[in-house]
Design an enzyme around this catalytic site. Structure first.
Site, PDB file in Angstrom:
ATOM      1  N   PRO A  11       0.803  -1.044  -0.015  1.00 43.51           N
ATOM      2  CA  PRO A  11      -0.001  -0.045  -0.107  1.00 43.51           C
ATOM      3  C   PRO A  11       0.630   1.177   0.169  1.00 43.51           C
ATOM      4  CG  PRO A  11      -0.704  -1.356   1.685  1.00 43.51           C
ATOM      5  CD  PRO A  11       0.574  -2.057   1.242  1.00 43.51           C
ATOM      6  N   ASP A  67      10.174  -0.839 -11.216  1.00 45.85           N
ATOM      7  CA  ASP A  67      11.387  -1.723 -10.572  1.00 45.85           C
ATOM      8  C   ASP A  67      12.622  -0.761 -10.274  1.00 45.85           C
ATOM      9  OD1 ASP A  67      11.844  -4.240  -9.477  1.00 45.85           O
ATOM     10  OD2 ASP A  67      13.486  -4.432 -10.965  1.00 45.85           O
TER      11      ASP A  67
HETATM   12  P1  IMP Z   1      11.718  -2.819  -5.674  1.00 46.20           P
HETATM   13  O1  IMP Z   1      11.320  -1.688  -6.561  1.00 46.20           O
HETATM   14  O2  IMP Z   1      10.142  -2.789  -4.895  1.00 46.20           O
HETATM   15  O3  IMP Z   1      11.783  -4.176  -6.190  1.00 46.20           O
HETATM   16  O4  IMP Z   1      12.613  -2.508  -4.775  1.00 46.20           O
HETATM   17  C1  IMP Z   1      13.898  -2.515  -5.034  1.00 46.20           C
HETATM   18  C2  IMP Z   1      14.945  -2.251  -3.651  1.00 46.20           C
HETATM   19  O5  IMP Z   1      15.832  -1.250  -4.045  1.00 46.20           O
HETATM   20  C3  IMP Z   1      14.135  -1.682  -2.408  1.00 46.20           C
HETATM   21  O6  IMP Z   1      13.879  -2.697  -1.438  1.00 46.20           O
HETATM   22  C4  IMP Z   1      15.425  -0.903  -1.859  1.00 46.20           C
HETATM   23  O7  IMP Z   1      16.276  -1.786  -1.027  1.00 46.20           O
HETATM   24  C5  IMP Z   1      15.983  -0.404  -3.084  1.00 46.20           C
HETATM   25  N1  IMP Z   1      15.782   0.798  -3.460  1.00 46.20           N
HETATM   26  C6  IMP Z   1      15.096   1.263  -4.396  1.00 46.20           C
HETATM   27  N2  IMP Z   1      14.692   2.584  -4.526  1.00 46.20           N
HETATM   28  C7  IMP Z   1      15.204   3.353  -3.362  1.00 46.20           C
HETATM   29  C8  IMP Z   1      15.118   4.441  -2.655  1.00 46.20           C
HETATM   30  O8  IMP Z   1      14.610   5.372  -3.062  1.00 46.20           O
HETATM   31  N3  IMP Z   1      15.987   4.508  -1.511  1.00 46.20           N
HETATM   32  C9  IMP Z   1      16.508   3.512  -0.795  1.00 46.20           C
HETATM   33  N4  IMP Z   1      16.559   2.132  -1.489  1.00 46.20           N
HETATM   34  C10 IMP Z   1      15.980   1.993  -2.775  1.00 46.20           C
END
Ligand code: IMP
Length: 191
Positions: A11, A67
């Site tokens: 969410p 992603d």
């Molecule tokens: P997803 O896009 O939900 O698969 O997540 C990718 C992962 O990349 C997250 O769990 C974080 O560990 C990292 N990540 C993606 N965007 C950010 C951000 O803006 N700040 C910090 N970590 C990020």
């Protein structure tokens, strides 16, 4: 209002996307809880597209997915698509990253985000990417944000993502840029 199903069960992610797309004329809705999605792609684009396409086909609606992750230059782009799986908690992921970098002085890195929109038959009709360059600090700084934010330093702002207000982070972040470029193309779609 045209309906766009978000390919996430989170969410928080829905709220964030709602903030970016508030004036777009699309109404956002979470994907069905029982619809499992596995991120099997080896690029951010592949994962965003497979998630959007799967949810569109399963629900018969337009769907959106993103992603994202952190790429460290000297680690050949790792953790990359494995960013979320680099450890069990944010603290573990940061500890592992800092250990792998050790005393390395080349600490340039970038956050990348790809957003994809699929039409009801699963075909990808829109894709956009945003990148934010920075450096990995030797130790965490700041209490805001999530994930790798406390070790991601943006030299132009002289702050880590975790030290920024959410508004400032949104205005310069990989996700902010990906959604800004997506918004420019959205009016071309038919709901
Ligand atoms: P997803 O896009 O939900 O698969 O997540 C990718 C992962 O990349 C997250 O769990 C974080 O560990 C990292 N990540 C993606 N965007 C950010 C951000 O803006 N700040 C910090 N970590 C990020």
């Amino acid at each position: 209002m045209k309906l766009l199903v978000v390919a996430t069960g989170n969410p928080g992610k829905l709220r964030e996307m709602q903030a970016y797309l508030s004036d777009s004329g699309w109404e956002l809705k979470l994907k069905p809880e029982d619809l499992e999605i596995e991120e099997t792609g080896d690029t951010f684009a592949a994962n965003a597209c497979l998630k959007a396409s799967l949810v569109a086909k399963a629900t018969g609606n337009w769907a959106i997915a993103d992603d994202s992750g952190l790429e460290v230059d000297v680690l050949n782009g790792l953790p990359g698509v494995y960013s979320a799986r680099y450890g069990k908690t944010d603290a573990e992921r940061i500890t592992r990253l800092l250990k792998e970098l050790g005393d390395e002085v080349q600490r340039q890195a970038q956050f990348v985000c790809v957003v994809a929109i699929a039409r009801p038959d699963g075909a990808i009709v829109l894709q956009s990417e945003g990148i934010c360059r920075g450096e990995i600090l030797y130790s965490p700084r700041g209490d805001g944000g999530f994930g790798y934010d406390p070790v991601f330093y943006v030299p132009e702002m002289q702050m880590t993502f975790a030290e920024m207000t959410p508004e400032l982070k949104r205005s310069i972040s990989h996700r902010g840029k990906a959604f800004a470029s997506l918004l420019q193309k959205l009016p071309d779609l038919e709901g």
